[in-house]
Scaffold this motif. Structure first.
Motif, short mmCIF file in Angstrom:
data_model
loop_
_atom_site.label_atom_id
_atom_site.label_comp_id
_atom_site.label_asym_id
_atom_site.label_seq_id
_atom_site.Cartn_x
_atom_site.Cartn_y
_atom_site.Cartn_z
N VAL A 288 -45.99 -23.98 16.05
CA VAL A 288 -45.87 -23.95 17.50
C VAL A 288 -47.12 -23.26 18.05
O VAL A 288 -47.45 -22.14 17.64
N SER B 139 -42.65 -16.76 23.16
CA SER B 139 -42.79 -15.90 21.98
C SER B 139 -41.42 -15.44 21.47
O SER B 139 -41.14 -15.52 20.26
N CYS C 102 -39.52 -18.31 19.79
CA CYS C 102 -40.04 -18.59 18.44
C CYS C 102 -39.53 -17.56 17.45
O CYS C 102 -39.11 -17.92 16.33
N TYR D 103 -35.95 -18.09 16.46
CA TYR D 103 -35.77 -19.19 15.50
C TYR D 103 -36.34 -18.85 14.13
O TYR D 103 -36.43 -19.70 13.26
N LEU E 235 -39.41 -17.95 13.31
CA LEU E 235 -40.80 -18.34 13.04
C LEU E 235 -41.67 -17.10 12.88
O LEU E 235 -41.39 -16.05 13.46
N ARG F 87 -45.30 -15.15 13.33
CA ARG F 87 -46.47 -15.16 14.21
C ARG F 87 -47.73 -15.10 13.36
O ARG F 87 -47.86 -14.26 12.48
N PHE G 110 -47.25 -19.76 16.03
CA PHE G 110 -46.14 -19.44 15.15
C PHE G 110 -45.93 -20.57 14.17
O PHE G 110 -46.30 -21.71 14.44
N SER G 111 -45.33 -20.27 13.02
CA SER G 111 -44.92 -21.33 12.10
C SER G 111 -43.70 -20.86 11.32
O SER G 111 -43.43 -19.66 11.23
N LEU H 148 -35.20 -26.25 19.67
CA LEU H 148 -36.37 -25.45 20.03
C LEU H 148 -37.22 -26.19 21.05
O LEU H 148 -37.65 -25.61 22.06
N LEU I 150 -45.52 -28.52 19.49
CA LEU I 150 -44.79 -28.34 18.24
C LEU I 150 -45.32 -29.38 17.26
O LEU I 150 -45.31 -30.57 17.56
#
Length: 82
Positions: free
Chosen positions: A6, A20, A23, A26, A28, A30, A36-37, A48, A63
């Motif tokens: 993201v 933020s 993310c 969920y 993810l 940073r 984010f991933s 999301l 995304l």
């Protein structure tokens, strides 16, 4: 599970913070202030995207789903500052 990246560019502080926080909610990780991933279920990826869509009106949110074998081929250079 799907690996997703993201990336966002939002000038409004409140909207940027909400992206933020979402993310992070969920699970993810940073990588940079606006990157984010992480791994999510396909249904969570759709959720999301649905949550982030209204916030993209304040800028841009992208995304990017990444195949596992492509993720394994990534090259990371330098040290993380976060």
């Amino acid at each position: 599970m799907i690996r997703v990246i993201v990336v966002y560019d939002i000038s409004d502080d409140k909207a940027r913070k909400k992206v933020s926080d979402t993310c992070l909610d969920y699970g993810l990780d940073r990588h940079q202030y606006s990157v984010f991933s992480g791994l999510v279920k396909p249904t969570h990826l759709r959720e999301l995207a649905k949550l982030l869509r209204p916030l993209s009106k304040e800028g841009q949110v992208t995304l990017i789903p990444v195949a596992a074998d492509d993720w394994e081929k990534r090259v990371e250079l330098g040290a993380s500052k976060l």
